[in-house]
Design an enzyme around this catalytic site. Sequence first.
Site, PDB file in Angstrom:
ATOM      1  CG  ASN A 191      -2.309   0.522   0.906  1.00 47.14           C
ATOM      2  OD1 ASN A 191      -2.428   1.633   0.396  1.00 47.14           O
ATOM      3  ND2 ASN A 191      -3.339  -0.240   1.209  1.00 47.14           N
ATOM      4  CG  HIS A 217      24.238   5.437  10.654  1.00 47.02           C
ATOM      5  ND1 HIS A 217      25.113   6.028   9.778  1.00 47.02           N
ATOM      6  CD2 HIS A 217      23.014   5.526  10.081  1.00 47.02           C
ATOM      7  CE1 HIS A 217      24.459   6.469   8.725  1.00 47.02           C
ATOM      8  NE2 HIS A 217      23.178   6.176   8.882  1.00 47.02           N
ATOM      9  CB  ALA A 266      -1.520  -1.696  13.092  1.00 47.24           C
ATOM     10  CB  THR A 289      13.971  -5.309  17.455  1.00 51.90           C
ATOM     11  OG1 THR A 289      13.338  -6.098  18.469  1.00 51.90           O
ATOM     12  CG2 THR A 289      13.381  -3.901  17.467  1.00 51.90           C
ATOM     13  NE  ARG A 315      -4.911 -14.983  19.133  1.00 51.06           N
ATOM     14  CZ  ARG A 315      -5.400 -15.353  17.941  1.00 51.06           C
ATOM     15  NH1 ARG A 315      -5.049 -16.521  17.414  1.00 51.06           N
ATOM     16  NH2 ARG A 315      -6.222 -14.557  17.280  1.00 51.06           N
TER      17      ARG A 315
END
Length: 215
Positions: free
Chosen positions: A77, A107, A165, A170, A188
């Site tokens: 999208n 960085h 959302a 990470t 879950r």
Amino acid sequence: MRESLFNQTDRSLLFKMARTYWLVRYFNRTCLANQSKRNKLLKKIFGYIDILSHYVQSPLYVDYGFNTTIGKNFLSNYNLVIQGEGEVHIGDNVMIGPNVTITTNLHPLVASERNVCCVPNRFPSGHKGNYVYAQPITIGDNVRICTNVTICPGATIGNDTVIGAGSVVTKDIPSGVLAYGVPCKVIRPITEVDKGVGYGKHKWRRAHFPRSRKK
């Protein structure tokens, strides 16, 4: 590009980035109805994309592109950002919501390393480029990535997984799970019980979309 530090202002990389920026700008300005032209541009932007079965909404933002491969039945999208200094592998049947960022570049954490400048004046602005390094990102098959998700360097998302959302991915997320949060974590597994259900608590019934009254 490897995980070791590399010169972001290397001349060959700058030429590749400039080429991709031009192609992306041209793609974003091409009418959605002109799919043949958009397909040709996408083939030039990415290392590989199956142009016979995809939907890429404008605007799209890519810096290099040649490190990115995209499988069949891809859908993205508005405002997809791919910072592809490292490799980005996207599987088949992947759906990506608005405002998603996929970034492979890092960085240095230590300021003294981060502030080491490369050859100056290679950027038009005169900015002295810095050393960076990159880690690859892999997104498996049948993955749904919802709105405003950020996928960080080195992360792998397994097959058949949904990322909710606003999540920040990470670390690796396994296959077949619902995961969300900051940082993103497994909530879950997704099972047969979830058929007909969104990633929230409500079933997608017709009652949620009332008909307009006839005048």
